[in-house]
Design a protein around this motif. Sequence first.
Motif, PDB file in Angstrom:
ATOM      1  N   CYS A   7       0.834  -1.198   0.000  1.00 57.23           N
ATOM      2  CA  CYS A   7       0.000   0.000   0.000  1.00 57.23           C
ATOM      3  C   CYS A   7       0.871   1.251   0.000  1.00 57.23           C
ATOM      4  N   ARG A  10       2.384   2.324  -3.331  1.00 58.66           N
ATOM      5  CA  ARG A  10       1.506   2.934  -4.348  1.00 58.66           C
ATOM      6  C   ARG A  10       1.732   4.433  -4.468  1.00 58.66           C
ATOM      7  N   TYR A  14      -1.629   8.286  -2.066  1.00 63.08           N
ATOM      8  CA  TYR A  14      -2.477   7.156  -1.689  1.00 63.08           C
ATOM      9  C   TYR A  14      -2.391   6.935  -0.180  1.00 63.08           C
ATOM     10  N   LYS A  15      -1.191   7.020   0.337  1.00 65.18           N
ATOM     11  CA  LYS A  15      -0.957   6.831   1.765  1.00 65.18           C
ATOM     12  C   LYS A  15      -1.500   8.021   2.552  1.00 65.18           C
ATOM     13  N   MET A  19      -5.688   5.641   2.645  1.00 67.76           N
ATOM     14  CA  MET A  19      -6.064   4.396   1.975  1.00 67.76           C
ATOM     15  C   MET A  19      -5.350   3.185   2.593  1.00 67.76           C
TER      16      MET A  19
END
Length: 64
Positions: A7, A10, A14-15, A19
Motif C-alpha cells: 500500500c 503505491r 495514496y498513503k 487508503m
Amino acid sequence: MNALDECHARGFLYKAVGMCNDAKHQVNMCLRAQRLERTKQNREKAFAKRAQVEAAWAEIDANS
C-alpha cells in the motif's frame, strides 16, 4: 506487513489520504497480540523464578 508495504509503495498521495489505514490497523493488532503473548510468558517466568527464590530463602532461614 506485506500488505502495508504494498500500500505504501503505491505512492505518497495514496498513503496520505488514508487508503492504508486498514492495513496499518491490522498490522498494529497483530503486533499487539504478539506483545501481549510475550508479556504473559514473561510474567509466568517471573512468578516461577520468584517462587524459586522464596523457596531458597525459606530453606536458608530454616537451616539457620
